[in-house]
Design a protein around this motif. Sequence first.
Motif, PDB file in Angstrom:
ATOM      1  N   SER A 139       0.946  -1.117   0.328  1.00 45.04           N
ATOM      2  CA  SER A 139       0.186  -0.087  -0.236  1.00 45.04           C
ATOM      3  C   SER A 139       0.617   1.657   0.068  1.00 45.04           C
ATOM      4  CB  SER A 139      -0.985  -0.231   1.237  1.00 45.04           C
ATOM      5  OG  SER A 139      -1.323   1.479   1.261  1.00 45.04           O
ATOM      6  N   LEU A 140       2.073   1.142   0.939  1.00 52.86           N
ATOM      7  CA  LEU A 140       3.115   2.583   0.798  1.00 52.86           C
ATOM      8  C   LEU A 140       3.191   2.682  -0.040  1.00 52.86           C
ATOM      9  CD1 LEU A 140       4.351   4.562   2.526  1.00 52.86           C
ATOM     10  CD2 LEU A 140       5.871   3.156   3.565  1.00 52.86           C
ATOM     11  N   LEU A 141       3.771   1.965  -0.827  1.00 56.21           N
ATOM     12  CA  LEU A 141       4.755   1.656  -2.477  1.00 56.21           C
ATOM     13  C   LEU A 141       3.713   2.241  -3.121  1.00 56.21           C
ATOM     14  CD1 LEU A 141       7.500  -1.175  -2.212  1.00 56.21           C
ATOM     15  CD2 LEU A 141       7.423   1.380  -1.674  1.00 56.21           C
ATOM     16  N   GLU A 142       2.343   1.672  -3.686  1.00 55.27           N
ATOM     17  CA  GLU A 142       1.353   2.270  -4.529  1.00 55.27           C
ATOM     18  C   GLU A 142       1.104   3.962  -3.944  1.00 55.27           C
ATOM     19  OE1 GLU A 142      -1.656   0.092  -5.296  1.00 55.27           O
ATOM     20  OE2 GLU A 142      -0.111  -1.954  -5.376  1.00 55.27           O
ATOM     21  N   LEU A 143       1.181   4.260  -3.164  1.00 47.03           N
ATOM     22  CA  LEU A 143       0.733   5.251  -2.985  1.00 47.03           C
ATOM     23  C   LEU A 143       2.109   6.747  -2.678  1.00 47.03           C
ATOM     24  CD1 LEU A 143      -1.105   4.849   1.207  1.00 47.03           C
ATOM     25  CD2 LEU A 143      -2.157   6.232  -1.238  1.00 47.03           C
ATOM     26  N   GLU A 144       3.497   6.172  -2.257  1.00 43.72           N
ATOM     27  CA  GLU A 144       4.472   6.924  -2.956  1.00 43.72           C
ATOM     28  C   GLU A 144       4.358   7.103  -4.180  1.00 43.72           C
ATOM     29  OE1 GLU A 144       7.527   8.083  -2.280  1.00 43.72           O
ATOM     30  OE2 GLU A 144       7.414   8.055   0.688  1.00 43.72           O
ATOM     31  N   ALA A 145       4.070   5.530  -5.228  1.00 42.78           N
ATOM     32  CA  ALA A 145       4.182   5.656  -6.611  1.00 42.78           C
ATOM     33  C   ALA A 145       3.556   6.488  -7.491  1.00 42.78           C
ATOM     34  CB  ALA A 145       3.932   4.226  -7.513  1.00 42.78           C
ATOM     35  N   LEU A 146       1.879   7.176  -6.751  1.00 41.74           N
ATOM     36  CA  LEU A 146       0.667   8.266  -6.513  1.00 41.74           C
ATOM     37  C   LEU A 146       1.247   9.618  -6.391  1.00 41.74           C
ATOM     38  CD1 LEU A 146      -2.595   6.741  -5.657  1.00 41.74           C
ATOM     39  CD2 LEU A 146      -1.542   7.180  -8.018  1.00 41.74           C
ATOM     40  N   LEU A 147       1.624   9.729  -5.284  1.00 44.60           N
ATOM     41  CA  LEU A 147       2.341  10.758  -4.947  1.00 44.60           C
ATOM     42  C   LEU A 147       4.025  11.499  -5.657  1.00 44.60           C
ATOM     43  CD1 LEU A 147       2.924  12.847  -2.636  1.00 44.60           C
ATOM     44  CD2 LEU A 147       3.980  11.502  -1.288  1.00 44.60           C
ATOM     45  N   TYR A 148       4.741  10.283  -6.106  1.00 46.29           N
ATOM     46  CA  TYR A 148       5.153  10.835  -7.414  1.00 46.29           C
ATOM     47  C   TYR A 148       4.680  11.297  -8.135  1.00 46.29           C
ATOM     48  CZ  TYR A 148       9.260  10.282 -10.954  1.00 46.29           C
ATOM     49  OH  TYR A 148      10.172  10.651 -12.530  1.00 46.29           O
ATOM     50  N   GLU A 149       3.500  10.813  -8.532  1.00 45.35           N
ATOM     51  CA  GLU A 149       4.009  11.781 -10.444  1.00 45.35           C
ATOM     52  C   GLU A 149       2.878  12.428 -10.127  1.00 45.35           C
ATOM     53  OE1 GLU A 149       3.790   9.691 -13.405  1.00 45.35           O
ATOM     54  OE2 GLU A 149       4.463   8.092 -12.455  1.00 45.35           O
ATOM     55  N   GLN A 150       1.822  12.674  -9.449  1.00 46.60           N
ATOM     56  CA  GLN A 150       1.295  13.994  -8.427  1.00 46.60           C
ATOM     57  C   GLN A 150       2.641  15.196  -8.735  1.00 46.60           C
ATOM     58  OE1 GLN A 150      -1.465  14.553  -9.115  1.00 46.60           O
ATOM     59  NE2 GLN A 150      -1.974  15.942  -7.448  1.00 46.60           N
ATOM     60  N   SER A 151       3.956  14.563  -7.711  1.00 49.03           N
ATOM     61  CA  SER A 151       4.550  15.730  -7.624  1.00 49.03           C
ATOM     62  C   SER A 151       5.212  16.110  -9.425  1.00 49.03           C
ATOM     63  CB  SER A 151       5.826  15.796  -6.880  1.00 49.03           C
ATOM     64  OG  SER A 151       6.281  14.339  -7.355  1.00 49.03           O
ATOM     65  N   GLN A 152       5.211  15.421 -10.033  1.00 46.87           N
ATOM     66  CA  GLN A 152       6.181  15.149 -11.604  1.00 46.87           C
ATOM     67  C   GLN A 152       4.732  16.365 -12.351  1.00 46.87           C
ATOM     68  OE1 GLN A 152       9.375  14.203 -10.809  1.00 46.87           O
ATOM     69  NE2 GLN A 152       9.285  14.067 -12.721  1.00 46.87           N
ATOM     70  N   LEU A 153       3.610  16.173 -12.028  1.00 50.08           N
ATOM     71  CA  LEU A 153       2.338  16.473 -13.235  1.00 50.08           C
ATOM     72  C   LEU A 153       2.760  17.871 -12.183  1.00 50.08           C
ATOM     73  CD1 LEU A 153       0.339  17.388 -14.399  1.00 50.08           C
ATOM     74  CD2 LEU A 153      -1.293  16.183 -12.604  1.00 50.08           C
ATOM     75  N   LEU A 154       2.150  18.446 -11.314  1.00 50.59           N
ATOM     76  CA  LEU A 154       2.646  19.629 -10.621  1.00 50.59           C
ATOM     77  C   LEU A 154       4.108  20.169 -11.355  1.00 50.59           C
ATOM     78  CD1 LEU A 154       1.095  19.219  -7.339  1.00 50.59           C
ATOM     79  CD2 LEU A 154      -0.229  20.013  -9.550  1.00 50.59           C
ATOM     80  N   LYS A 155       5.226  20.160 -10.990  1.00 49.64           N
ATOM     81  CA  LYS A 155       6.309  20.307 -11.187  1.00 49.64           C
ATOM     82  C   LYS A 155       6.512  20.756 -12.651  1.00 49.64           C
ATOM     83  CE  LYS A 155      11.336  20.092 -11.556  1.00 49.64           C
ATOM     84  NZ  LYS A 155      11.594  19.990 -12.880  1.00 49.64           N
ATOM     85  N   ASN A 156       5.801  19.754 -13.422  1.00 53.85           N
ATOM     86  CA  ASN A 156       5.787  20.404 -14.890  1.00 53.85           C
ATOM     87  C   ASN A 156       4.992  21.660 -15.273  1.00 53.85           C
ATOM     88  OD1 ASN A 156       7.837  18.229 -15.821  1.00 53.85           O
ATOM     89  ND2 ASN A 156       6.154  16.431 -16.170  1.00 53.85           N
ATOM     90  N   GLY A 157       3.959  21.093 -14.201  1.00 48.38           N
ATOM     91  CA  GLY A 157       2.709  22.457 -15.079  1.00 48.38           C
ATOM     92  C   GLY A 157       3.253  23.390 -13.900  1.00 48.38           C
ATOM     93  N   MET A 158       3.537  23.234 -13.229  1.00 49.94           N
ATOM     94  CA  MET A 158       3.784  24.413 -12.532  1.00 49.94           C
ATOM     95  C   MET A 158       5.405  25.356 -13.396  1.00 49.94           C
ATOM     96  SD  MET A 158       6.130  25.954  -9.190  1.00 49.94           S
ATOM     97  CE  MET A 158       4.802  27.079  -8.668  1.00 49.94           C
ATOM     98  N   ASP A 159       6.301  24.613 -13.940  1.00 55.06           N
ATOM     99  CA  ASP A 159       7.393  25.305 -15.421  1.00 55.06           C
ATOM    100  C   ASP A 159       6.402  25.977 -16.634  1.00 55.06           C
ATOM    101  OD1 ASP A 159       9.357  24.236 -13.550  1.00 55.06           O
ATOM    102  OD2 ASP A 159       9.648  22.855 -14.770  1.00 55.06           O
ATOM    103  N   ARG A 160       5.256  24.993 -16.570  1.00 51.11           N
ATOM    104  CA  ARG A 160       5.471  25.584 -18.060  1.00 51.11           C
ATOM    105  C   ARG A 160       3.879  26.664 -17.956  1.00 51.11           C
ATOM    106  NH1 ARG A 160       2.761  19.976 -21.061  1.00 51.11           N
ATOM    107  NH2 ARG A 160       2.184  21.542 -22.680  1.00 51.11           N
TER     108      ARG A 160
END
Length: 251
Positions: free
Chosen positions: A209-230
């Motif tokens: 469960s923790l690893l799946e949540l970590e993966a989701l957290l990583y994807e969310q952080s990448q989305l927001l980082k790329n989104g903020m740059d653009r």
Amino acid sequence: MIKFFRKIRRQLLSENKIRKYLLYAVGEIILVVIGILIALQINNWNTERKNEEIKKSYYVQILQDLEKDEILMNQGNVLIDSFFVRLAAYQKNFRENQLSFWDAATEIGKVFSTENAHGWNFETNTNTITTLINTGDIKLIPTEIRNKILDFKYKQSGLIDYTKSQNIIISNASMITQKLYGGSDMPTRIGNQPKIVAYFSDDKIALKSLLELEALLYEQSQLLKNGMDRNKELIQDIQALKTALHEELEK
């Protein structure tokens, strides 16, 4: 006026003054041509004046749309900043403290926030630009500014499509995880159910469960980082476009 000219022509013909008649006829043709040219020029002036008024009206509407978009994008950046503040706090807590798998999963849940999704599923104010394109009035806009407007709309649409598609992917993955393990309030909801408690107390289940949540957290952080740059790039484009439009309005 027409009767006056006819009278002159008849008089010249009756007096058999052919040469004068021809000269007069040529002069009359020249006058007619000059009159037509003047009428065309006046019509062109009126058309240009109307086009200028239409163009400036579009400039004002586009500026209003850009102002709203800039506010919305800045608000989005604030939401993203808050996400990364929470993310940093979670990562610091995870490094410095010995958390159980389920405690860590609960902390990850605190990092996520519906306000982030709301801030990045925004609908921008593209009505004026869309109208310009659909009506063909985009041709009224000077080439340099027209290219800036179209380039901005292209980038804007790209950001919207990107954030929506990524949010759908993350949301779908999140739903699968929630169906398997529940939300962060699972320990409270299961209460005193020994078999269920035993299931969720299993380290393998908790770790998965923790690893799946970590993966989701990583994807969310990448989305927001790329989104903020653009997003920041779009804000710069907005400021440059606003300056160009104001200059046009001041001409």
